[in-house]
Enzyme design. Structure first.
Site, PDB file in Angstrom:
ATOM      1  N   GLY A  92       0.818  -1.345   0.059  1.00 26.96           N
ATOM      2  CA  GLY A  92      -0.092   0.073   0.091  1.00 26.96           C
ATOM      3  C   GLY A  92       0.867   1.267   0.038  1.00 26.96           C
ATOM      4  NE  ARG A  95       8.650   6.461  -0.280  1.00 24.71           N
ATOM      5  CZ  ARG A  95       9.903   6.955  -0.771  1.00 24.71           C
ATOM      6  NH1 ARG A  95      10.629   7.814  -0.343  1.00 24.71           N
ATOM      7  NH2 ARG A  95      10.242   5.896  -1.549  1.00 24.71           N
ATOM      8  CE  LYS A 115       8.073   7.731  -4.161  1.00 22.81           C
ATOM      9  NZ  LYS A 115       8.450   7.123  -5.641  1.00 22.81           N
ATOM     10  CG  ASP A 127      10.362   8.398   7.544  1.00 24.49           C
ATOM     11  OD1 ASP A 127      10.220   8.032   6.355  1.00 24.49           O
ATOM     12  OD2 ASP A 127      11.412   8.964   7.502  1.00 24.49           O
ATOM     13  N   GLY A 128       7.174   7.491   6.288  1.00 21.99           N
ATOM     14  CA  GLY A 128       6.339   8.318   5.367  1.00 21.99           C
ATOM     15  C   GLY A 128       7.054   9.409   4.613  1.00 21.99           C
ATOM     16  NE  ARG A 178       3.697   8.381  -8.121  1.00 20.78           N
ATOM     17  CZ  ARG A 178       4.404   7.231  -7.291  1.00 20.78           C
ATOM     18  NH1 ARG A 178       5.360   6.965  -7.528  1.00 20.78           N
ATOM     19  NH2 ARG A 178       3.655   6.873  -6.398  1.00 20.78           N
ATOM     20  CG  ASP A 254       5.350  -3.270  -4.867  1.00 19.32           C
ATOM     21  OD1 ASP A 254       5.935  -4.398  -5.512  1.00 19.32           O
ATOM     22  OD2 ASP A 254       5.912  -2.308  -4.560  1.00 19.32           O
ATOM     23  CG  ASN A 255       7.536  -0.568  -7.841  1.00 20.93           C
ATOM     24  OD1 ASN A 255       6.811  -0.212  -7.136  1.00 20.93           O
ATOM     25  ND2 ASN A 255       8.759  -1.096  -7.234  1.00 20.93           N
ATOM     26  CG  ASP A 264       7.841   3.300  -6.967  1.00 21.70           C
ATOM     27  OD1 ASP A 264       8.117   4.598  -6.682  1.00 21.70           O
ATOM     28  OD2 ASP A 264       7.406   2.473  -6.494  1.00 21.70           O
TER      29      ASP A 264
HETATM   30  P1  AMP Z   1       9.291   1.067  -3.169  1.00 18.95           P
HETATM   31  O1  AMP Z   1      10.128   0.255  -2.985  1.00 18.95           O
HETATM   32  O2  AMP Z   1       9.601   2.574  -3.164  1.00 18.95           O
HETATM   33  O3  AMP Z   1       8.122   0.582  -4.537  1.00 18.95           O
HETATM   34  O4  AMP Z   1       8.239   0.869  -1.849  1.00 18.95           O
HETATM   35  C1  AMP Z   1       7.658  -0.290  -1.431  1.00 18.95           C
HETATM   36  C2  AMP Z   1       6.734  -0.205  -0.322  1.00 18.95           C
HETATM   37  O5  AMP Z   1       7.288   0.409   0.663  1.00 18.95           O
HETATM   38  C3  AMP Z   1       5.499   0.753  -0.699  1.00 18.95           C
HETATM   39  O6  AMP Z   1       4.371   0.092  -0.011  1.00 18.95           O
HETATM   40  C4  AMP Z   1       5.974   1.999  -0.061  1.00 18.95           C
HETATM   41  O7  AMP Z   1       4.823   2.857   0.094  1.00 18.95           O
HETATM   42  C5  AMP Z   1       6.659   1.570   0.955  1.00 18.95           C
HETATM   43  N1  AMP Z   1       7.692   2.614   1.635  1.00 18.95           N
HETATM   44  C6  AMP Z   1       8.940   3.032   1.084  1.00 18.95           C
HETATM   45  N2  AMP Z   1       9.382   4.119   1.624  1.00 18.95           N
HETATM   46  C7  AMP Z   1       8.683   4.446   2.666  1.00 18.95           C
HETATM   47  C8  AMP Z   1       8.785   5.171   3.715  1.00 18.95           C
HETATM   48  N3  AMP Z   1       9.925   6.226   4.028  1.00 18.95           N
HETATM   49  N4  AMP Z   1       7.733   5.331   4.733  1.00 18.95           N
HETATM   50  C9  AMP Z   1       6.829   4.310   4.578  1.00 18.95           C
HETATM   51  N5  AMP Z   1       6.631   3.501   3.889  1.00 18.95           N
HETATM   52  C10 AMP Z   1       7.692   3.617   2.748  1.00 18.95           C
HETATM   53 MG    MG Z   2       6.699   1.144  -5.530  1.00 15.41          MG
END
Ligand code: AMP
Ligand code: MG
Length: 500
Positions: A92, A95, A115, A127-128, A178, A254-255, A264
Site C-alpha cells: 500500500g 508515503r 509522495k 516514516d512516510g 506525481r 507493485d511497481n 517508481d
Molecule cells: P518502493 O520500493 O518505493 O516501491 O516501496 C515499497 C513499499 O514500501 C511501498 O508500500 C511504499 O509505500 C513503502 N515505503 C517505501 N518507503 C517508505 C517510507 N519512507 N515510509 C513508509 N513507507 C515506505
Molecule cells: Mg513502489
C-alpha cells in the site's frame, strides 16, 4: 491540524467514489518550511491547472501537503506485491497520497498525488517521508524518459520541507507531486486476490477497463481483453526501456502499472557501456532485475496479474479460461520483439515507410549482430547509436573511436550500407538523430546534480541537466560534457538505492 486551502484544482475522485473499499482516508503531515525546488510549468498547462493561482507563495504550501486543495480527497491506496519474487500481502501507499484526478487537455484522466507527505495506515515501519535527493532524481528521470518518448509517470512539483529526515545520516526532506495515468498496479489486483475477494477484483477490473481500455467491454470476453491490453502495453513499454538502455532496478509487481507507464524511480539508472548483465541496485544481489532480464521479469509479473484474473476468466470461458490466459501471455514475447526490432530498425535508420512493420531476416541479423558487437567491445550504448548519423553521412570516425578495433565494425557497416542501398529512400542522418538521443541522464551527472541540491542547496546543476535531458535529441556545442560517459572506474563502483 487539517488545513484546507481556498485553491481548487478541479479534482475529481473516480477511484475513491467507485472503489470505496480500496483505500484509507489520510491527511498529509504538515511540514515546517516548504520551499519550491522545481515546478513543471509545461505539465501544469497540459493538466489544465490554473498556474496563475499557483503563485510562488501558494505552490509550496499546496505541493508540500501543508495546505490541501479545497476539492482534494487525500487517500492512500491499498496494494500487495511480489518483491524480488516474494509475495507481501500488504504494502500500500506507505508515503504516497492521491489528492484526486484531473482531466488533461487531451481528455485523459490523470492522478495527482503527493509522495513523501507523511505516514499512512500502510507505512508499516516507515516514516512516510522522502529526501531531496531521491525526489529530484525521480523528477529528472521521469522528465528524461518522457522526452525520450517512453510512457511514464511525471513530476509536477518538488518541494523541500525544511525538515531533516533520518536515514544513515540526516538528509533534507522533500515531497514530490506525481502525475500518473493511474496508480493501479498488478499489486492492487493481488491485494484482493490474496484475500479471495473476487467481487472486488471484478469491480477493480471494470474500473481499469473504463479508465484505460474501454474497448475491452466490446469484446465477448472483456476480462481476457483486459489481460491482452495490459500485456501489450507492458510489451511496448519494455521495448522502449530496452531501446534507451533504461534499467528500472526494482521491477516488483507493485511497481508494474496496469496503464503501461513507468512508475517508481528508485534505484533505476541508464546503462553506459552495453552489457545485458548490468545491475546498479545495491539490493539486487542476484541480478534479478539486470538490464537483459527485464522483458522476462515483465512477463513474470504479467503472469501474476493473469492469475488474479482467473476467477473472472473462469466465468467468461469455464474450463477454457487458463488456456485462454496462457495464450494471451504467450503473445508477450512476440509483441515485445516486434516493437523492439522495429524500434531498433528505426534507430538504425532502416525503418521503411513503404513497408511498415515488416522485418527481413537480414535486418533481424543486422540488429542482433550490432548488439553482439556493442557487448563484445563494451561500447557506450547511447553514443554508438547516435554516431551512426555521422556514419550515414560518410564519416564513421566518431563511431570507430568507440571501438578498440574496427574490423568487425567495418564488416557490419558494409552490411548496414548494403541494406540502405536497397531502400527506396535511404535514411537521412537527421532521421537517425531524431531516433537516437545524444543526452541521457548519465549517472555521474545525476549524482553530481543531486549532491549539489541536497548537500549545498544549489539547484543550478540540477536545472542545467534537466534542461539538457528535456531536449535529448538536439545537439548543442555547449553541452559536450553532458554527452560524455562516466569514467569506467565510476561506473564499476556505481550503486543505486531504493530512495526510501
Ligand atoms: P518502493 O520500493 O518505493 O516501491 O516501496 C515499497 C513499499 O514500501 C511501498 O508500500 C511504499 O509505500 C513503502 N515505503 C517505501 N518507503 C517508505 C517510507 N519512507 N515510509 C513508509 N513507507 C515506505
Ligand atoms: Mg513502489
Amino acid at each position: 491540524m487539517m488545513n484546507r486551502s481556498t485553491i481548487a484544482l478541479d479534482l475529481e475522485h473516480s477511484y475513491a467514489e467507485q472503489l470505496p473499499d480500496f483505500f484509507a482516508e489520510v491527511w498529509p503531515t504538515p511540514v515546517r518550511n516548504p520551499g519550491l525546488l522545481q515546478f513543471n510549468q509545461s505539465l501544469a498547462r497540459e493538466l489544465g491547472l490554473d498556474t496563475k493561482a499557483l503563485s510562488v507563495e501558494v505552490a509550496p504550501q499546496i505541493f508540500s501537503g501543508n495546505e490541501v486543495p479545497c476539492d482534494a480527497r487525500p487517500i492512500a491506496q491499498a496494494y500487495a506485491g511480489h518483491q524480488f519474487g516474494n509475495f507481501v500481502p500488504q504494502l500500500g501507499d506507505g508515503r504516497a497520497m492521491l489528492l484526486g484526478e484531473v482531466i488533461d487537455c487531451h481528455g485523459v484522466r490523470r492522478d495527482i498525488g503527493l509522495k513523501g507527505s507523511g505516514r499512512t495506515p500502510f507505512s508499516r515501519g516507515g516514516d512516510g517521508k522522502a529526501g531531496v535527493g531521491p525526489v529530484l532524481r525521480e523528477y529528472l528521470l521521469g522528465e528524461a524518459m518522457h522526452a525520450l518518448g517512453v510512457p511514464t509517470t511525471r513530476a509536477l512539483a518538488a518541494v523541500s520541507t525544511g525538515e531533516p529526515i533520518m536515514r544513515e545520516r540526516p538528509l533534507p526532506g522533500a515531497v514530490l507531486t506525481r502525475v500518473a495515468a493511474s496508480h493501479v498496479r498488478v499489486g492492487t489486483f493481488q491485494y484482493f486476490a490474496a484475500r479471495r475477494q473476487f467481487e472486488h477484483i471484478r469491480t477493480l477490473a471494470d474500473y481499469v477497463i473504463r479508465r484505460h481500455y474501454p474497448k475491452s467491454f466490446e469484446d465477448d470476453q472483456p476480462y481476457l481483453a483486459l489481460l491482452r491490453n495490459v500485456v501489450e502495453s507492458q510489451a511496448v513499454l519494455l521495448a522502449r526501456w530496452m531501446l534507451v538502455g533504461f534499467i528500472h532496478g526494482v521491477m516488483n509487481t507493485d511497481n508494474t502499472t496496469i496503464s503501461g507507464e513507468t512508475i517508481d524511480y528508485g534505484p533505476c539508472a541508464f546503462m553506459d557501456s552495453y552489457d545485458p548483465r548490468t545491475v546498479f541496485s545495491s539490493i539486487d544481489h542476484a541480478g534479478r532485475y539486470a538490464f537483459g532480464n527485464q522483458p522476462g521479469v515483465a512477463l513474470w509479473n504479467l503472469t501474476r496479474f493473469a492469475e488474479t484474473l482467473l476467477p473472472l476468466l473462469d466465468q467468461e470461458a469455464g474450463e477454457q479460461a487458463s488456456a485462454d490466459a496462457t495464450a494471451v501471455l504467450e503473445t508477450f514475447v512476440p509483441t515485445f520483439q516486434q516493437h523492439w526490432y522495429q524500434g531498433a530498425l528505426a534507430k538504425l535508420g532502416l525503418a521503411d515507410p513503404d513497408k511498415p512493420g515488416s522485418l527481413s531476416a537480414s535486418e533481424r541479423t543486422l540488429v542482433d549482430d550490432w548488439h553482439e558487437l556493442l557487448a563484445e567491445h563494451a561500447v557506450d550504448y547511447t553514443l554508438a547509436w547516435r554516431f551512426l548519423a555521422e556514419a550515414a553521412e560518410g564519416n564513421a570516425d566518431k563511431l570507430e573511436s568507440l571501438f578498440a578495433a574496427s574490423t568487425e565494425l567495418d564488416e557490419w557497416l558494409k552490411r548496414w550500407r548494403a541494406i540502405q542501398n536497397g531502400m527506396a529512400s535511404p535514411p537521412l542522418a537527421s532521421a537517425i538523430r531524431s531516433a537516437n538521443p545524444l543526452y541521457i541522464p548519465r549517472n555521474h551527472l545525476v549524482e553530481e546534480a543531486i549532491a549539489a541540491a541536497s548537500d549545498d542547496g544549489d539547484l543550478r546543476p540540477f536545472e542545467s541537466l534537466l534542461k539538457v535531458v528535456q531536449a535529448p535529441f538536439d545537439e548543442h556545442p555547449a553541452y559536450a560534457r553532458y554527452a560524455t560517459p562516466a569514467t569506467q572506474e565510476f561506473t564499476a563502483n556505481y550503486k543505486t538505492f531504493c530512495g526510501t
